[in-house]
Motif scaffolding. Structure first.
Motif, short mmCIF file in Angstrom:
data_model
loop_
_atom_site.label_atom_id
_atom_site.label_comp_id
_atom_site.label_asym_id
_atom_site.label_seq_id
_atom_site.Cartn_x
_atom_site.Cartn_y
_atom_site.Cartn_z
N VAL A 27 0.84 -1.20 0.00
CA VAL A 27 0.00 0.00 0.00
C VAL A 27 0.87 1.24 0.00
O VAL A 27 0.61 2.22 -0.71
CB VAL A 27 -0.88 0.04 1.27
CG1 VAL A 27 -1.98 1.06 1.09
CG2 VAL A 27 -1.42 -1.31 1.58
N ILE A 37 1.03 4.12 -2.82
CA ILE A 37 0.61 5.51 -2.66
C ILE A 37 1.78 6.45 -2.83
O ILE A 37 1.63 7.53 -3.39
CB ILE A 37 -0.18 5.74 -1.34
CG1 ILE A 37 0.22 6.97 -0.59
CG2 ILE A 37 -0.10 4.72 -0.38
CD1 ILE A 37 -0.83 7.19 0.50
N LEU A 54 4.29 6.12 -4.90
CA LEU A 54 4.51 6.29 -6.34
C LEU A 54 3.39 7.11 -6.96
O LEU A 54 3.65 7.94 -7.85
CB LEU A 54 4.63 4.92 -7.02
CG LEU A 54 6.00 4.26 -6.88
CD1 LEU A 54 5.95 2.82 -7.35
CD2 LEU A 54 7.05 5.03 -7.67
N LEU A 55 2.18 6.91 -6.50
CA LEU A 55 1.06 7.67 -7.05
C LEU A 55 1.24 9.17 -6.77
O LEU A 55 1.13 10.01 -7.66
CB LEU A 55 -0.27 7.17 -6.47
CG LEU A 55 -1.49 8.00 -6.84
CD1 LEU A 55 -1.60 8.16 -8.36
CD2 LEU A 55 -2.76 7.34 -6.31
N VAL A 82 -1.52 -6.62 -7.78
CA VAL A 82 -2.80 -5.93 -7.77
C VAL A 82 -2.65 -4.56 -7.12
O VAL A 82 -3.06 -3.54 -7.68
CB VAL A 82 -3.85 -6.66 -6.90
CG1 VAL A 82 -5.24 -6.28 -7.34
CG2 VAL A 82 -3.64 -8.14 -6.89
N VAL A 83 -2.07 -4.57 -5.91
CA VAL A 83 -2.16 -3.38 -5.06
C VAL A 83 -1.45 -2.19 -5.71
O VAL A 83 -2.05 -1.12 -5.89
CB VAL A 83 -1.57 -3.68 -3.67
CG1 VAL A 83 -1.58 -2.43 -2.83
CG2 VAL A 83 -2.38 -4.78 -3.01
N PHE A 130 -2.96 1.49 -7.64
CA PHE A 130 -2.68 2.90 -7.33
C PHE A 130 -2.18 3.65 -8.54
O PHE A 130 -2.64 4.77 -8.80
CB PHE A 130 -1.65 3.00 -6.21
CG PHE A 130 -2.24 2.80 -4.84
CD1 PHE A 130 -2.94 3.82 -4.22
CD2 PHE A 130 -2.10 1.59 -4.18
CE1 PHE A 130 -3.49 3.64 -2.96
CE2 PHE A 130 -2.65 1.40 -2.93
CZ PHE A 130 -3.35 2.43 -2.31
N PRO A 158 10.04 9.21 -3.83
CA PRO A 158 8.63 9.04 -3.49
C PRO A 158 8.41 8.79 -2.01
O PRO A 158 7.48 9.31 -1.41
CB PRO A 158 8.22 7.82 -4.32
CG PRO A 158 9.15 7.79 -5.46
CD PRO A 158 10.44 8.33 -4.94
N GLY A 184 0.10 -5.01 6.77
CA GLY A 184 -0.25 -3.97 5.81
C GLY A 184 -1.17 -4.45 4.71
O GLY A 184 -1.35 -3.76 3.70
N LEU A 214 -3.97 -5.35 2.12
CA LEU A 214 -5.09 -4.58 1.61
C LEU A 214 -6.12 -5.47 0.92
O LEU A 214 -7.33 -5.33 1.13
CB LEU A 214 -4.57 -3.53 0.62
CG LEU A 214 -5.61 -2.68 -0.10
CD1 LEU A 214 -6.36 -1.80 0.88
CD2 LEU A 214 -4.93 -1.81 -1.15
N VAL A 215 -5.64 -6.42 0.12
CA VAL A 215 -6.54 -7.21 -0.72
C VAL A 215 -7.43 -8.12 0.11
O VAL A 215 -8.65 -8.15 -0.06
CB VAL A 215 -5.73 -8.03 -1.74
CG1 VAL A 215 -6.64 -8.96 -2.51
CG2 VAL A 215 -5.00 -7.11 -2.69
N PHE A 254 -6.83 8.23 1.06
CA PHE A 254 -6.22 8.79 -0.14
C PHE A 254 -7.26 8.96 -1.26
O PHE A 254 -7.42 10.05 -1.81
CB PHE A 254 -5.10 7.86 -0.61
CG PHE A 254 -4.25 8.47 -1.66
CD1 PHE A 254 -3.21 9.32 -1.30
CD2 PHE A 254 -4.49 8.23 -3.00
CE1 PHE A 254 -2.42 9.91 -2.27
CE2 PHE A 254 -3.70 8.82 -3.95
CZ PHE A 254 -2.66 9.65 -3.59
#
Lengths: 279, 366, 307
Positions: free
Chosen positions: A111, A115, A117-118, A208-209, A213, C32, C240, C242-243, C264
């Motif tokens: 996650v 985020i 990178l986004l 996927v995750v 993003f 980043p 962490g 998510l899926v 976000f």
């Protein structure tokens, strides 16, 4: 006094059943006539037919494969460079930071990678107007970044196991260090490069995750497509898709295993022959 | 040599792994307080036999008794037998002290008694200053002594030693050999040693069993096995030896006259019971039992030859002499005198005469 | 041109090999990441992009970090995430340890096949492995009916159920986490256990220990690096995750991954999303260091004892 470890074998049977019963169930239900994915309604292959006639799936698969191919190839080159750096260049400015940067993405929650990178891509687009639209490019860049560190790990560990005296022999025979790298080191670590590439390829294909993003409108990879469908619940055509993927992977793995064991057997036979003929 | 009172009895023990017969019908008795060696090359079954004594392998057939008790149904952890492993098998996550104390966990001892026993063992193997060290902080020789102390701490009836000296360098090996013998004398524990090294077996052991292909070939004290080997295998395995085929010509008293084609002559040797005239035999000669000289000596058995090769070691020399039949014989000569300018009684290509006593020639019938 | 070639031969090749991945990771990982850290102390604004520093707001805004400790949403999310991850790790250990140990005890040919079977699910899609359990846990599935029948058979009449509510619970999240992360536990443990010297087991037996005591005194202490490495390999991504929670979890008690993503995308509160992300990272520093320390040890277990 070797006794059968009954307890261990029981747990192992349970464990492997746990691994494979869900997958087998999915395969069986992919041949289910019923629209209700969890209730058996007779045998049918209609979900395969509907899968193959689904344009969306084809497009998503093609996009995923393109991204995986490009990102795995670039990640292998970058990862190999990083692996060689870690294994052979003991001293250079910023080595600590460098080794931190190749380890951190391995354990960074996806996650957060996604985020960060986004945000980065969004700000970059604001400042310099690139990347104008998120999609193939941004996903590929993201995949390269987090799969190259896996390649680095593979290459690094192979190089630390490698016998350094063959490199020294090459130097002793007059090769400059970079020629040694090209003529000796790279050929020796080529299996590691191949497995690194495969690893990067599957990681990209499976992601996927992070993709979710950094993707943009219109760029739907296969996992993103599955993700959006699965969110709505169990559907029979996903069962069919899953079955095809499991079958493909199974065939590849069995084939690879067979090829590897054949190569190993041949190597052993040749070795035996060599010993016999040389005394 | 009569066997001492049996303490370990191995009766008709065989062990098969699939089609491979690792140990075949072994019968042995080992006395209390004895140092007994199982000697043989790799794959001869000595280690399998040792592991059956420890209880890690179960015999396919036959029985093992220790101190009168059948060990068939006794698990390794219940046997009064402890082992010093070839790799020492020191627990890497425990200190020297903890390693030695480990076996004592299973005995009903007070903390003080246990500490006393550990202290005693540390003193026995002279490791008291190293008690708190971890295994990777001590040397190979010290690790071996930890393994020894750990095995002895539980006061076993039998201590099994698997290649106890193999991993040590030459100097340490000699020292350790004597240390092992002195510890055995002090503790009185029966030692069973497995080794592939004949010198090790001969210096350490009271009695030796020579094994080959799963079978015991000969059992006896070192000198008996060396001087009176009963087979070509044993003769060749223990010490250097030259063997030649021959035929018994005549038997007179305890002397057999044997025709040896390689030496182109007839030679006298001490006879064996059961020998018949005309029998094909093998004559074996140890290099140190042959005298070499440049003049023809006055002796019963003399053969002429030519020096092909020689190795000079200072105090002694090893000659390789071509016999009349073209075969080679090894001769070991002590350089007792400064015989010539070169310091050697004979030189390359010299004509020499070799002689040996009839009692020194070993007749083998197998 | 010639100067370039001579530069390459002297030290250029080396600088390129170091420099290119260095630059790449700096650009696409380090920067980043630093932006996220900086974002976590920015202030949310209705502009695009939705953040700013200074102006009428404090230059560095630590308000978000304060909210982590005061708002139930965040506290609950952190507690749920860490609990689920910890329980999943324990179950992975309970199931994975005997499996890894069993793998070291079977014959060599079996071992290769079984190892392949452990790794095989890795190569199929992660998403589909989660999906497979959705099929099993659903209301009318054969698996659920089977469990329901068993339940109804055991409990008194008053407690009988039409189906067991498994989907959208923390139980489901933990179950699927165990399912998908079990290989991460088995593989480092196996690597650790496989390197242990079986002679040590014999030595302990020889000194009077029964098999269970051998396991407790010899095998277990030596496999602690593997347990920690495998445990962290499960715990860190699980915390962490998510899926899995978004597909089978309870929507009313979200985990951290979900919070970050929602802050976000839905709330468009970039600073708060970044704050939660940074907090998650800080929580993971400890486990990560543990992992880094023991991973090496697990793979070289027993090596220090070999001469």
């Amino acid at each position: 006094m070797t006794r059968r470890p009954v307890f261990l074998i029981t747990v192992m049977c349970f464990g492997f059943a746990f691994f494979y019963i869900p997958i087998l169930s999915m395969i069986v239900y992919s041949f289910n006539e019923s629209r209700l994915a969890t209730v058996w309604g007779g045998f049918s292959t209609k979900w395969y037919v509907s899968l193959f006639s689904n344009r969306q799936v084809g497009a998503a698969l093609w996009l995923s494969l393109k991204i995986a191919l490009v990102s795995a190839s670039i990640a292998t080159i970058l990862g190999a460079m990083a692996g060689i750096t870690l294994a052979r260049f003991r001293k250079f400015r910023g080595r600590t930071l460098f080794s931190g940067m190749v380890t951190a993405p391995l354990i960074m929650p996806e996650v957060i990678t996604g985020i960060s990178l986004l945000i980065f891509f969004t700000l970059l687009a604001n400042w310099i107007g690139w990347p104008g639209q998120r999609g193939f490019t941004t996903i590929t860049l993201a995949h390269i970044t987090f799969s190259m560190v896996f390649v680095t790990t593979v290459v690094h560990s192979r190089m630390t196991q490698m016998d350094r005296s063959i490199e020294e022999a090459a130097m002793d025979l007059g090769s400059r260090p970079w020629q040694v790298l090209r003529d000796v080191t790279l050929p020796v670590i080529s299996p590691a490069l191949l497995s690194g590439w495969l690893l990067a390829f599957t990681i990209s294909l499976d992601d996927v995750v992070i993709s979710s993003f950094v993707t943009g409108p219109g760029a739907t990879t296969l996992p993103l497509l599955i993700w959006s469908k699965v969110k709505l619940g169990v559907t029979p055509d996903i069962n069919a898709l899953a079955t095809l993927i499991v079958a493909l992977v199974g065939i590849c793995v069995i084939l690879a295993g067979w090829l590897m064991s054949r190569a190993e057997r041949r190597r052993l036979a040749e070795q035996r022959l060599a010993y016999r003929t040389n005394g | 040599m009569s066997d001492p009172a049996p303490f370990i009895r191995i009766e008709g023990v065989s062990k098969r792994f699939g089609h491979f017969e690792a140990v075949r019908d072994v019968n042995l008795t080992i006395g209390k307080g004895e140092i007994f060696a199982l000697l043989g090359g790799s794959g001869c079954g000595k280690t399998t036999l040792l592991r059956m004594l420890a209880g890690f392998e179960t015999p396919t057939s036959g029985r093992i008794y220790i101190d009168g008790q059948d060990m068939a149904d006794t698990a390794p952890w219940d046997r009064p037998v402890h082992m010093m492993f070839q790799s020492y098998a020191i627990f890497p996550h425990m200190s020297v002290e903890k390693n030695i104390a480990y076996g004592l966990k299973h005995e009903k001892l007070t903390a003080a008694q246990r500490a006393a026993r550990v202290g005693e063992m540390l003193a026995l193997v002279q490791l008291t200053p190293f008690a708190k060290r971890k295994p990777h902080q001590i040397s190979g020789g010290q690790r071996q002594r930890v393994a020894l102390a750990r095995a002895l701490a539980r006061q076993p009836k039998v201590l099994l030693l698997d290649e106890p000296l193999a991993a040590l360098d030459k100097k340490l090996r000699e020292h350790t050999q004597f240390e092992l013998m002195s510890i055995q004398q002090r503790t009185g524990v029966t030692f069973v040693v497995v080794t592939h090294d004949q010198e090790e077996a001969m210096t350490l052991a009271d009695r030796i069993a020579v094994m080959d292909k799963g079978e015991v070939k000969q059992v006896g004290p070192a000198n008996e096995i060396y001087e009176y080997p009963n087979s070509r295998f044993v003769a060749g395995f223990i010490g250097a030896i030259s063997t030649y085929p021959g035929r018994v010509i005549r038997l007179t008293g305890d002397i057999a006259e044997i025709d040896i084609p390689a030496m182109e002559g007839t030679f006298a040797a001490r006879s064996l019971p059961g020998l018949t005239e005309g029998q094909q035999v093998t004559v074996a000669l140890r290099p140190e039992k042959i005298a070499i000289s440049k003049t023809c000596p006055d002796a019963v058995n003399v053969v002429e030859g030519q020096v092909k090769d020689l190795a000079y070691f200072g105090k002694d020399s090893l000659y390789r002499v071509t016999l009349p039949g073209g075969e080679l014989i090894s001769v070991h000569a002590v350089n007792a005198r400064r015989a010539s300018e070169s310091g050697r009684p004979a030189d390359w290509d010299d004509r020499v005469w070799l002689s040996f006593e009839p009692a020194s020639a070993i007749i083998l019938t197998d | 041109m010639k100067a370039l070639a001579s530069w390459f031969h002297r030290r250029g090749w080396r600088e390129l090999i170091i420099g290119i991945p260095y630059l790449w990771l700096t650009l696409f990982f380090l920067i980043p990441f630093l932006i996220v850290v900086a974002m976590s102390v920015a202030t949310r604004t209705p502009t695009a992009p939705p953040f700013g520093y200074g102006g009428e707001n404090p230059i560095l805004n630590f308000e978000g970090y304060g909210r982590l400790f005061t708002e139930t949403l965040y506290i609950r999310a952190f507690v749920t995430s860490l609990m689920n991850a910890a329980i999943a790790t324990l179950f992975c250990l309970a199931l994975g340890y005997p499996m890894a140990l069993g793998l070291t005890r079977v014959s060599k040919s079996w071992r290769n096949i079984l190892l392949m079977l452990v790794i095989l699910p890795f190569w199929t899609s992660f998403l589909l492995r989660v999906y497979a359990w959705m099929g099993l846990m659903g209301r009318n599935s054969w698996f659920n009916s089977m469990l329901t029948d068993a339940w109804n058979f055991v409990v008194p009449q008053a407690y009988t159920l039409n189906s067991i509510p498994m989907m959208n619970t923390n139980f489901a999240v933990i179950l699927v986490m165990v399912y998908t992360y079990l290989p991460f536990m088995i593989l480092p443990l196996y690597a650790n256990l496989e390197r242990l010297d079986p002679v040590l087991d014999e030595a302990a037996m020889d000194l009077g220990s029964r098999p269970f005591q051998v396991f407790r005194d010899v095998t277990l202490p030596q496999s602690i690096p593997g347990i920690i490495a495998g445990g962290m390999l499960v715990f860190i991504p699980a915390a962490g995750e998510l899926v899995i929670p978004s597909l089978v979890g309870n929507p009313s008690s979200p985990m951290i991954g979900r919070i970050i993503s929602d802050e976000f995308a839905q709330v468009r509160d970039w600073p708060m999303a970044s704050t939660v992300a940074v907090a998650l990272l800080i929580l993971m520093v400890g486990p990560t260091m543990l992992y880094a320390r023991y991973q090496q040890k697990a793979e070289s277990a027993g090596a220090e004892d070999k001469p």
